[in-house]
Enzyme design. Structure first.
Site, PDB file in Angstrom:
ATOM      1  N   GLU A   1       0.853  -1.195   0.000  1.00 54.64           N
ATOM      2  CA  GLU A   1       0.000   0.000   0.000  1.00 54.64           C
ATOM      3  C   GLU A   1       0.896   1.255   0.000  1.00 54.64           C
ATOM      4  O   GLU A   1       1.978   1.259   0.611  1.00 54.64           O
ATOM      5  CB  GLU A   1      -0.839  -0.035   1.290  1.00 54.64           C
ATOM      6  CG  GLU A   1      -1.714   1.170   1.553  1.00 54.64           C
ATOM      7  CD  GLU A   1      -2.447   1.043   2.907  1.00 54.64           C
ATOM      8  OE1 GLU A   1      -2.117   0.135   3.699  1.00 54.64           O
ATOM      9  OE2 GLU A   1      -3.344   1.858   3.156  1.00 54.64           O
TER      10      GLU A   1
ATOM     11  N   LYS B   1      -9.296   2.462  -2.112  1.00 56.68           N
ATOM     12  CA  LYS B   1      -9.567   1.806  -0.821  1.00 56.68           C
ATOM     13  C   LYS B   1     -10.909   2.255  -0.240  1.00 56.68           C
ATOM     14  O   LYS B   1     -11.154   3.453  -0.053  1.00 56.68           O
ATOM     15  CB  LYS B   1      -8.421   2.145   0.142  1.00 56.68           C
ATOM     16  CG  LYS B   1      -8.495   1.474   1.499  1.00 56.68           C
ATOM     17  CD  LYS B   1      -7.222   1.807   2.304  1.00 56.68           C
ATOM     18  CE  LYS B   1      -7.148   1.091   3.626  1.00 56.68           C
ATOM     19  NZ  LYS B   1      -5.859   1.324   4.310  1.00 56.68           N
TER      20      LYS B   1
ATOM     21  N   CYS C   1      -5.225  -3.050   2.181  1.00 57.94           N
ATOM     22  CA  CYS C   1      -5.015  -3.152   3.633  1.00 57.94           C
ATOM     23  C   CYS C   1      -6.295  -3.344   4.448  1.00 57.94           C
ATOM     24  O   CYS C   1      -6.899  -4.399   4.399  1.00 57.94           O
ATOM     25  CB  CYS C   1      -4.197  -1.969   4.119  1.00 57.94           C
ATOM     26  SG  CYS C   1      -3.297  -2.391   5.634  1.00 57.94           S
TER      27      CYS C   1
HETATM   28  C1  ACM Z   1      -4.101  -0.110   7.053  1.00 51.85           C
HETATM   29  O1  ACM Z   1      -5.219  -0.121   6.511  1.00 51.85           O
HETATM   30  N1  ACM Z   1      -3.059   0.481   6.476  1.00 51.85           N
HETATM   31  C2  ACM Z   1      -3.900  -0.782   8.342  1.00 51.85           C
END
Ligand code: ACM
Length: 456
Positions: free
Chosen positions: A45, A116, A149
């Site tokens: 990420e 995301k 993530c």
């Molecule tokens: C995250 O979503 N970077 C823990």
């Protein structure tokens, strides 16, 4: 598309530097050039920018527009020279907004972007939550989905993508909590898919990342399991076709055994219009309905009617607007016959794009079917709509709060506003009641929806 049977998947675990896109490009270049060949690499990420920003301005300073990005252009050149695909996290700028995104790149160029959906902790100070739904991408290896993530924490996203055919989900991460790497085998097993989680290593300010990137197969077994601190590319060879087999035992299939009559999963990506969402929902409910025999539907439907009979609104009502049921609707014929000596029943008849309301005067007075297959009343037309004190309304789907979705003709939405004195009650089979229905301006909200037996 016919797919390659063997695919080499690579996890490129390293520690991106905050605020230094060039340094991160250099590090990725070095690691990829010194790794064995893979067909697809998954990077962490925010691999372009690092993670732990002190301010929005700092995050903005190291963001890039996807279509004008040194980072993306570097990845495309690298994918071309190594003849590989690459998935990477990127700090994406769009106007004055930032997204925590992942890009999918082939030797030919940019193939797709995912933003995301579930932002973690202080990310909410810098990034907008994703607004592109859960796209899937056809590749020479198979169907690939992307998550970033903390998305991992929400089983729905894995399930939706797996149900849509994802065989491998690539999951760039910057994990700080200790849970994800041990939860991924469960997600892979539940959905019988491959998952590639590439985490970062190292420190960024006060955050320490947990490394331990994993590649997991549809049996929930680790194929790769990196250490906490190593900066390296590791590969394993998989056959993405293994993810197409959802059979667990001769008599159990991970997908076919799902009880969609009890629980449903409907993706409402905000990229589609309310009309498209309603169309999907209609299709979904139609499918659920086919799982019941006409006898079962009748039994459930009679339960609903019995509940209706117990309501004070029904007991008090003198003039009731109702429908003459189709075979797939909560049945009303016997109910109307049973009560017609005590109450006046009014049935709709379609005239042009309106409903004409006529009194029910007995089965023999119904005319054969109209174009919707509905038998029509021939009794006197009701002129004073204020007389109606109860309206019982069918539909395709309802929410408990009274949102209704009909067959799409809009007849009830145009008629119900005129029934000013009527309590408006929807009647439904349990599988017609859903969490959410996209609302359009003309939609009428009902006072109540009856859908399940009082005796549970
Ligand atoms: C995250 O979503 N970077 C823990």
């Amino acid at each position: 598309m016919s797919h390659a049977s063997k695919t080499k998947v690579g996890l490129l675990q390293f520690a991106p530097q905050r605020g230094d896109i060039s340094a991160n490009i250099e590090k990725i270049d070095y690691l990829l050039s010194n790794s064995v060949k893979a067909d697809i690499w998954i990077l962490p990420e925010l691999a372009s920018s690092g993670y732990n920003f002190a301010s929005f301005e700092e995050a903005m300073d190291c963001s890039e527009k996807i279509d004008n990005s040194n980072f993306v252009n570097f990845l495309i050149r690298k994918a071309e020279s190594l003849n590989t695909w690459i998935v990477s996290g990127i700090n994406e700028r769009d106007g004055d907004k930032l997204y925590n995104s992942a890009v999918l790149i082939s030797p030919e160029g940019l193939e797709g972007v995912y933003r995301k959906l579930h932002l973690f902790n202080r990310e909410k100070l810098f990034f907008e939550p994703g607004n592109m739904g859960l796209p899937l991408f056809d590749t020479p290896f198979g169907k690939i989905g992307l998550l970033v993530c903390f998305d991992w924490m929400f089983p729905e996203v894995w399930r939706i993508m797996a149900l849509k055919g994802a065989q491998l989900i690539c999951h760039p991460s910057n994990l700080v909590l200790p849970y994800c790497q041990s939860a991924i085998p469960g997600m892979a097993l539940n959905n019988r898919i491959f998952i590639a989680t590439t985490n970062r290593t190292g420190l960024d300010g006060d955050l320490e990342f947990t490394g331990q990137s994993v590649l997991v197969n549809p049996k929930g077994e680790y194929l790769l399991n990196l250490s906490k601190d190593e900066e390296a590319g590791r590969i394993a060879e998989i056959n993405l076709n293994d993810a197409l087999n959802k059979q667990m035992t001769p008599m159990n299939n991970a997908f076919d055994d799902r009880r969609e009559d009890i629980y449903t999963l409907i993706e409402t990506a905000n990229t589609s219009t309310p009309q498209q969402q309603k169309k999907n929902l209609r299709k979904h409910i139609r499918k659920l309905k086919t799982q019941y025999s006409p006898e079962t539907l009748k039994t459930i439907g009679c339960d609903v009617i019995q509940q209706l009979e117990k309501l004070p609104e029904f007991q008090k009502a003198k003039t009731i607007f109702i429908y003459w049921s189709l075979p797939d609707e909560v049945p009303t014929h016997e109910f109307i016959e049973k009560w017609r000596k005590d109450k006046t029943f009014i049935l709709p008849r379609i005239v042009g794009d309106h409903l004409e309301l006529r009194q029910y005067t007995g089965i023999e007075s119904l005319k054969p079917e109209d174009s919707f297959g509905i038998q029509e009343p021939t009794g006197p037309v009701l002129t004073d709509l204020d007389e109606i004190d109860l309206a019982i309304i069918p539909g395709i789907a309802f929410t408990e709060e009274g949102t209704r979705m009909g067959r799409g003709g809009g007849y009830y939405d145009r008629t119900l506003p005129f029934l000013e004195n009527a309590c408006k009650i929807g009647v439904a089979f349990p599988f017609q009641v859903v969490e959410e229905i996209p609302i359009e301006e003309h939609d009428i909200t009902l006072d109540k929806v009856i859908y399940k037996s009082l005796i549970e």
